[in-house]
Structure formats: structure tokens, C-alpha cells
Write a protein that holds these residues in place. Sequence first.
Motif: not given
Lengths: 220, 220
Positions: B132, B134, B151, B153-157
Motif C-alpha cells: 500500500r 505510504m 515518502r 517512493f516508499l510502499k508498505v509491504v
Amino acid sequence: MKKYVIVVAGGTGQRMNSDIPKQFLLLAHKPVLMHTIQRFYAFDSEIDVIVVLPQEQFNYWEKLCLDYDFSIPHRVTAGGVNRFRSVKNGLALINESGIVAIHDGVRPFVSIETIEKTFHKASIFGAAIPVRDMVESLRYSNGGSNYAFNRDFLKVVQTPQVFKTDLLIEAYANATTEDFTDDATVVERAGKNIVLVNGNPENIKITTPLDLLIGEKLLS
Amino acid sequence: MKKYVIVVAGGTGQRMNSDIPKQFLLLAHKPVLMHTIQRFYAFDSEIDVIVVLPQEQFNYWEKLCLDYDFSIPHRVTAGGVNRFRSVKNGLALINESGIVAIHDGVRPFVSIETIEKTFHKASIFGAAIPVRDMVESLRYSNGGSNYAFNRDFLKVVQTPQVFKTDLLIEAYANATTEDFTDDATVVERAGKNIVLVNGNPENIKITTPLDLLIGEKLLS
């Protein structure tokens, strides 16, 4: 020292799939925004409360205050086209040096302890914000490739973000862009250090219907 | 193609301040772990379910299955000293090539659609995981200084993390460390690309009493 809180409530209801902006949704039979303001009033009943709202919501808010017999003294000012402008409009109402907290209107579960800690650190160091540890696995993805990203050194930012008024007003006045996701970044860009304190885990931002359900449970 | 799911449930109850490990806490009158297994059974009733549990919880789980009349076929194997060892023990029970999902036992709200999408992409590309966006502001902090972190380019796994069995088994066999927070990282370290799919937002991990309250609401 004079204390202020600028409560920023810019929601228009879209992300909630609701006609009612999220700051006005009912949580335990009372609009979210009132819960939020009450936390700061409980921290210090002398605090100067400035609420930033979209101008078209002024009348609705006034009516809500009457309907819910909401008597905590506060001033209301109009939101801008983005978060930066909204906060700047709030800062314009500050008329005496002191300490100012910027807080999301939809974070009604901030603890008194979190408020106290951030005000305390800001009064000493100039700028303090609450954070929590990142507990989830992360990937860096620029749309093309993606790779695992070490979470160990990342903190998730909450509010209230608290500053010496002169420091924050100057940082906002000198900012050369308006593209900020929080106030600490505006101050950092002005060359100041930010002190991190541990926030309370329940201090979530209500942005989805799910969050509202969580909120009901937190209060019950 | 043969499908497996390895459901990893290693909790001992400490973070929940509870004597009951979090995977056994009741959610809508049924242990969390049973809800989780049911999601995969609803996705495909032919799926081969492998549950990884601390050995000392085997008897308790067996009793729960009787008490709750839980009849979804599954095998149980013992957890190891860390997540890596636990998954490896589960992989040891795979006896036919196919596709395997690794899933957190305390993520009972994964949608059938999320499961379908990750299996589909893994069957084509070898490795797929749900993520999802961030949505929170971040700071990088190494204990000394700290600074704002982008944030974008960050995805929460999330899980299930789904792989071709041969690929995952080989990656686990060749790993030179056991210090991984998820399976995608093990596979990536073996030189393979991971395909990201959008997970469902309710697919949270139940790790605190608050999460359990959220879970109750999600199911009601």
C-alpha cells in the motif's frame, strides 16, 4: 510563556466518501474536531486555540458549536489552497511571542502526555514533534524497479508539531516552496534541528471510514 | 498448478499483554488464525494449508480446532527461532512444484481479490507481493541527527507474499543470513525481481489490543 495551538482542519469529505467533511463526522456523538480541541484545552485551559477551516464551512461549524453547546474559546480563520497556506493563515493570528503547536484537526486521540512532552522540548530547543517507530516492511519503488528498504532508521511523524512562535513564523515567511507535508520540514529547511519525542500509538489521523470505527472503539 | 499457503503464526502473547498468543485471540467469537486460514480456503478450497506454530502451542491449537469445529484440512509444523527458520520449516513440507503464499497468521482481513492478484502475478513472474502507499510523513533518524524523508517512493509491504515454489525454496536454501523481515527480501537477495500489486487497506496485522478492536469492527 504564551501557548497557542493551530488546529488545521481542511477536509472536504472526499476521501471519506461522505458529504460531511471528516473533521465534522461524529465520534462518540460529537464532531471529531471538538474532541481534538478538547485535548489541548485539557492540557492547558489558557491555551489560545486557532482553528483553520475552509471558509465555506464557517457557518456549519458555528451551527455545530451551538448545537453541541461547545464552549471552549477559539478563533476561526480561513484555510488556503494547500496545507502551507492554511498554517500560514493561522500563524497570522499570533500576536505575542510564545510556543505554538500545529495539530491535525482529525487527530483527536493525541494524549495529554504527548502534548506536554512536545511543548516541553520545544520550549527548550525551539522545535519538537512526536514520532512512532516504523514497524512494517518497506519497499522503495520508483514505478519501474523496486527493492527492499531498511525501516530501522525511519520514524512515522505525528502531530502536534511544536515550535517557538518566532522560529516558525520566520521559517514560513522565508520558505521558497509550498510543497511540504508537515511543519517540521518547513523549519528544517530554514536550517533548524527538530527534536523527536515518542508519540502515543493511538494518535492516529482519521482519514477513512475504518479510522472512524477505530476511533469509536478507542473512546468506548 | 498446485497451490500452497504457509501461514506463519509465531506469536507468544507478549506484545498483546496477554497470556493468549495473538493468533488465538478471539475475533467475532473465533480465533484469529481460523479467520486467516478461511480466507485462503475461500480463495481455493484445494489449497494445501501449512500452519507454522510454536511447538508448545500444538496441543492448544488441536483443542481449539475441536472446540470450534474447525474442519479446513491443514498440516502443522513447528516454528523456528526466527521468522526465517519458521518459513523454512514450512517450505520443507512442500512436495510438489507449484505456487506458494507466505502469509502472516495475524492478517485475517486479506481480501480474496488481494490473494487472487498476488497468485496470478506470481504464476507469471515468479514473485509477487501486495503493498500500500505510504501516507504518513517520515523522518530519517539514526539516533543522532534526523531529517525529513521523502515518502513518495516508499510502499508498505503486506502479505501474502507469493512465489513459484522452486524459486522460494532455492532462495531460502542459498541465503547467507537469517535477518529478513519478509520473504520478498530473501528472494530479492537471490537476484530475482518482485512484482508489486495493490493490497486491500484492511489487510492489517493484528499486533496490539487496539488492532483487535479494529478487527471486531471490520467484521461487524
